[in-house]
Design a protein around this motif. Structure first.
Motif, PDB file in Angstrom:
ATOM      1  N   GLU A   1      21.386   6.300   7.317  1.00  0.00           N
ATOM      2  CA  GLU A   1      19.769   6.586   8.007  1.00  0.00           C
ATOM      3  C   GLU A   1      19.129   5.215   7.945  1.00  0.00           C
ATOM      4  O   GLU A   1      18.117   5.080   8.628  1.00  0.00           O
ATOM      5  CB  GLU A   1      19.603   7.978   7.773  1.00  0.00           C
ATOM      6  CG  GLU A   1      19.805   8.952   8.076  1.00  0.00           C
ATOM      7  CD  GLU A   1      19.798   9.379   9.552  1.00  0.00           C
ATOM      8  OE1 GLU A   1      19.224   9.046   9.560  1.00  0.00           O
ATOM      9  OE2 GLU A   1      21.196   9.562   9.617  1.00  0.00           O
ATOM     10  N   ILE A   2      19.634   4.027   7.008  1.00  0.00           N
ATOM     11  CA  ILE A   2      18.228   2.896   7.003  1.00  0.00           C
ATOM     12  C   ILE A   2      19.000   1.744   6.808  1.00  0.00           C
ATOM     13  O   ILE A   2      19.022   0.761   6.312  1.00  0.00           O
ATOM     14  CB  ILE A   2      17.475   3.049   5.155  1.00  0.00           C
ATOM     15  CG1 ILE A   2      18.447   2.846   4.206  1.00  0.00           C
ATOM     16  CG2 ILE A   2      16.633   4.170   5.193  1.00  0.00           C
ATOM     17  CD1 ILE A   2      18.511   3.225   2.612  1.00  0.00           C
TER      18      ILE A   2
ATOM     19  N   THR B   1      16.854  10.614   2.739  1.00  0.00           N
ATOM     20  CA  THR B   1      17.272  10.067   4.139  1.00  0.00           C
ATOM     21  C   THR B   1      18.669  10.337   3.850  1.00  0.00           C
ATOM     22  O   THR B   1      19.621  10.496   4.713  1.00  0.00           O
ATOM     23  CB  THR B   1      17.239   9.316   4.755  1.00  0.00           C
ATOM     24  OG1 THR B   1      18.227   7.715   4.412  1.00  0.00           O
ATOM     25  CG2 THR B   1      15.832   8.641   4.971  1.00  0.00           C
TER      26      THR B   1
ATOM     27  N   ARG C   1      11.913   6.098   2.236  1.00  0.00           N
ATOM     28  CA  ARG C   1      12.608   6.644   2.775  1.00  0.00           C
ATOM     29  C   ARG C   1      13.638   5.047   3.117  1.00  0.00           C
ATOM     30  O   ARG C   1      14.538   4.570   3.532  1.00  0.00           O
ATOM     31  CB  ARG C   1      11.673   6.734   3.751  1.00  0.00           C
ATOM     32  CG  ARG C   1      12.166   8.515   4.083  1.00  0.00           C
ATOM     33  CD  ARG C   1      11.030   8.661   5.260  1.00  0.00           C
ATOM     34  NE  ARG C   1      12.064   8.917   6.163  1.00  0.00           N
ATOM     35  CZ  ARG C   1      12.466  10.098   6.862  1.00  0.00           C
ATOM     36  NH1 ARG C   1      12.874  11.380   5.599  1.00  0.00           N
ATOM     37  NH2 ARG C   1      13.744  10.268   7.302  1.00  0.00           N
TER      38      ARG C   1
ATOM     39  N   LEU D   1      19.341  15.649   6.052  1.00  0.00           N
ATOM     40  CA  LEU D   1      18.967  15.794   7.131  1.00  0.00           C
ATOM     41  C   LEU D   1      19.748  16.351   7.930  1.00  0.00           C
ATOM     42  O   LEU D   1      19.277  16.624   9.506  1.00  0.00           O
ATOM     43  CB  LEU D   1      18.867  14.091   7.663  1.00  0.00           C
ATOM     44  CG  LEU D   1      17.402  13.207   6.390  1.00  0.00           C
ATOM     45  CD1 LEU D   1      17.530  11.882   7.512  1.00  0.00           C
ATOM     46  CD2 LEU D   1      16.658  13.909   7.039  1.00  0.00           C
TER      47      LEU D   1
END
Length: 180
Positions: A99-100, A47, A72, A52
């Protein structure tokens, strides 16, 4: 020069270079690591912003080959690097991983990852676009304590702190001279 010196001191790095964008800073750092190692592979989390949101510009502009490490849903761990079959020039770690959900590895896990990378001669690059917010999770450690685990660091000034646009790349004096 004064601003660069102030940020370098804050992060405990010998030198820094102000750059127009983080995209530029990150690609420069990875390219220097690849050229110095003579190895065309770098690794990053699946990610990663470079993967991305920058449309894999690292591959198109610099011909870099990337191995995506770890699942991910969690930060990269030392076990992920240990299982990587490729010989790597650099490993990019985003702190925190946007993103996480802004997740960060536990301090001991981050130290283990950095130790393994160093033992393998892998340049460790921090994507510290949001490093300013991450320090609290590692308290009482300072920004410099966190940055000390990395060979080079990128920080952003408009993300999180709402300052001017631009970024800074930090590292050794020879690394930053080459980046310039």
């Amino acid at each position: 020069a004064g601003f660069e010196a102030r940020v370098a001191a804050l992060l405990g790095k010998p030198a820094a270079a102000f750059m127009p964008s983080g995209t530029m800073a990150q690609q420069i750092a990875l390219r220097i690591a690849v050229e110095r190692a003579g190895i065309n592979y770098v690794a990053m989390h699946p990610t990663s912003h470079l993967e991305l949101h920058e449309e894999r510009a690292y591959a198109h502009l610099h011909g870099l080959r990337v191995t995506l490490l770890g699942p991910r849903q969690r930060p990269v761990a030392a076990a992920d690097l240990a299982a990587c079959p490729e010989q790597l020039a650099a490993l990019l770690i985003e702190l925190p991983a946007r993103e996480i959900g802004g997740r960060l590895p536990a301090w001991d896990d981050l130290v283990a990852l950095a130790t393994l990378a160093r033992s393998r001669g892998i340049h460790l690059q921090m994507d510290g676009a949001r490093l300013w917010e991450a320090r609290e999770a590692y308290a009482p450690r300072t920004h410099a304590d966190i940055a000390a685990l990395f060979d080079s660091v990128y920080v952003s000034f408009y993300k999180g702190v709402g300052a001017l646009a631009g970024a800074m790349l930090l590292g050794t004096e020879d690394f930053i001279a080459e980046a310039r």
